[in-house]
Design an enzyme around this catalytic site. Structure first.
Site, PDB file in Angstrom:
ATOM      1  N   SER A   1       0.787  -1.315  -0.055  1.00  0.00           N
ATOM      2  CA  SER A   1       0.097  -0.034   0.156  1.00  0.00           C
ATOM      3  C   SER A   1       0.824   1.283  -0.048  1.00  0.00           C
ATOM      4  O   SER A   1       1.994   1.116   0.555  1.00  0.00           O
ATOM      5  CB  SER A   1      -0.753  -0.068   1.135  1.00  0.00           C
ATOM      6  OG  SER A   1      -1.604  -1.146   1.287  1.00  0.00           O
TER       7      SER A   1
HETATM    8  N1  SAM Z   1      -0.126  -4.990   4.480  1.00  0.00           N
HETATM    9  C1  SAM Z   1       0.518  -5.177   2.991  1.00  0.00           C
HETATM   10  C2  SAM Z   1       1.777  -4.733   2.875  1.00  0.00           C
HETATM   11  O1  SAM Z   1       2.226  -3.900   3.699  1.00  0.00           O
HETATM   12  O2  SAM Z   1       2.416  -4.981   1.848  1.00  0.00           O
HETATM   13  C3  SAM Z   1      -0.416  -4.653   1.885  1.00  0.00           C
HETATM   14  C4  SAM Z   1      -1.431  -5.847   1.810  1.00  0.00           C
HETATM   15  S1  SAM Z   1      -2.334  -6.175   0.045  1.00  0.00           S
HETATM   16  C5  SAM Z   1      -2.861  -4.456  -0.188  1.00  0.00           C
HETATM   17  C6  SAM Z   1      -3.464  -7.141   0.546  1.00  0.00           C
HETATM   18  C7  SAM Z   1      -3.008  -8.385   0.784  1.00  0.00           C
HETATM   19  O3  SAM Z   1      -4.441  -9.229   1.503  1.00  0.00           O
HETATM   20  C8  SAM Z   1      -2.576  -9.284  -0.276  1.00  0.00           C
HETATM   21  O4  SAM Z   1      -1.288  -9.751  -0.091  1.00  0.00           O
HETATM   22  C9  SAM Z   1      -3.442 -10.382  -0.355  1.00  0.00           C
HETATM   23  O5  SAM Z   1      -3.036 -11.673  -0.593  1.00  0.00           O
HETATM   24  C10 SAM Z   1      -4.055 -10.718   1.067  1.00  0.00           C
HETATM   25  N2  SAM Z   1      -5.182 -11.234   1.054  1.00  0.00           N
HETATM   26  C11 SAM Z   1      -6.513 -11.090   0.647  1.00  0.00           C
HETATM   27  N3  SAM Z   1      -7.498 -11.878   0.964  1.00  0.00           N
HETATM   28  C12 SAM Z   1      -6.742 -12.467   2.032  1.00  0.00           C
HETATM   29  C13 SAM Z   1      -7.318 -13.357   2.892  1.00  0.00           C
HETATM   30  N4  SAM Z   1      -8.797 -13.945   2.940  1.00  0.00           N
HETATM   31  N5  SAM Z   1      -6.677 -13.650   4.038  1.00  0.00           N
HETATM   32  C14 SAM Z   1      -5.412 -13.402   4.047  1.00  0.00           C
HETATM   33  N6  SAM Z   1      -4.887 -12.358   3.163  1.00  0.00           N
HETATM   34  C15 SAM Z   1      -5.645 -12.186   2.263  1.00  0.00           C
END
Ligand code: SAM
Length: 231
Positions: free
Chosen positions: A80
């Site tokens: 993000s």
């Molecule tokens: N916090 C992260 C960073 O600092 O890089 C950014 C996260 S990214 C915007 C969103 C993340 O949520 C992705 O890596 C995706 O794989 C994960 N995600 C989506 N659905 C999920 C779920 N049900 N459980 C765990 N992770 C999930």
């Protein structure tokens, strides 16, 4: 969780001197965080301390690493934008004594920031590859209070529930019920809510009385929360 398999992603990803990186972080804080209202000194210190270049692909110039935008991290996912990371951290109002649950580890950068603000961070990711990479980075940086878990985070993580704060970094149509059940009374959850393409960043407060209160903060765009209680 097994530690990262690869050599040392931190050194691999840091092509520049510590002084250049520190200067880039200072510029990011002055240009993108302070003018937009980030005020929590602990959040500013964390954003100034954690080297974002360790959590992105090697070779990206520092200007891009610290520009106020998301960056691809593989598997169709993103790290993000710095302002959003700082805003979510500020909205969580962490004191340093709580265990925080983060849903969506991604690159591991957000968890690294939260690890400077809370006693312990539990972070859940659905992609093994991302989680293993992130784990290697935390190890390299000596961030010992982060526990990463491979799971469907739309169901939360009951292992250490309830949490003083929950940070969801992927977008949901509605608040997943299991997550609501995992907030401590007096605690809060920050979560992007809306359609797959555009959302509102919301804070859900669980009052000491047991009532939930929702506050909409601003528009945002996150990748979808995939899972039983998500998309
Ligand atoms: N916090 C992260 C960073 O600092 O890089 C950014 C996260 S990214 C915007 C969103 C993340 O949520 C992705 O890596 C995706 O794989 C994960 N995600 C989506 N659905 C999920 C779920 N049900 N459980 C765990 N992770 C999930």
């Amino acid at each position: 969780m097994p530690p990262g398999q690869s050599q040392d992603p931190t050194t691999a990803a840091e092509p520049t001197s510590g002084a250049e990186s520190l200067a880039a972080r200072g510029l990011m804080v002055r240009r993108d965080l302070l003018p937009r209202g980030i005020r929590d000194q602990r959040v500013i210190t964390a954003m100034t301390t954690i080297p974002r270049e360790c959590f992105v692909e090697a070779g990206i110039p520092l200007e891009e690493v610290y520009a106020d935008g998301p960056l691809a991290i593989g598997l169709g996912q993103t790290i993000s934008q710095p302002y959003m990371v700082a805003l979510m951290a500020e909205l969580l109002q962490l004191t340093g004594r709580e265990t925080v649950l983060e849903i969506g580890t991604g690159s591991g950068y957000g968890a690294a920031i939260l690890s400077r603000l809370a006693e312990r961070v539990v972070t859940i990711e659905r992609h093994r590859e991302l989680l293993e990479k992130a784990s290697g980075k935390w190890q390299s940086l000596g961030l010992c209070n982060i526990f990463g878990q491979l799971a469907d985070g739309s169901q939360g993580w009951s292992g250490e529930s309830p949490y003083g704060a929950i940070c969801v970094t992927a977008a949901a149509l509605r608040v997943p019920g299991p997550l609501l059940d995992q907030i401590l009374p007096g605690g809060r959850m920050v979560i992007p809510l809306g359609s797959r393409s555009v959302q509102s960043l919301c804070v859900i407060h669980l009052e000491a009385s047991g009532q939930y209160r929702e506050e909409q903060v601003c528009g945002c765009r996150f990748v979808p929360l995939i899972g039983r209680e998500g998309w």
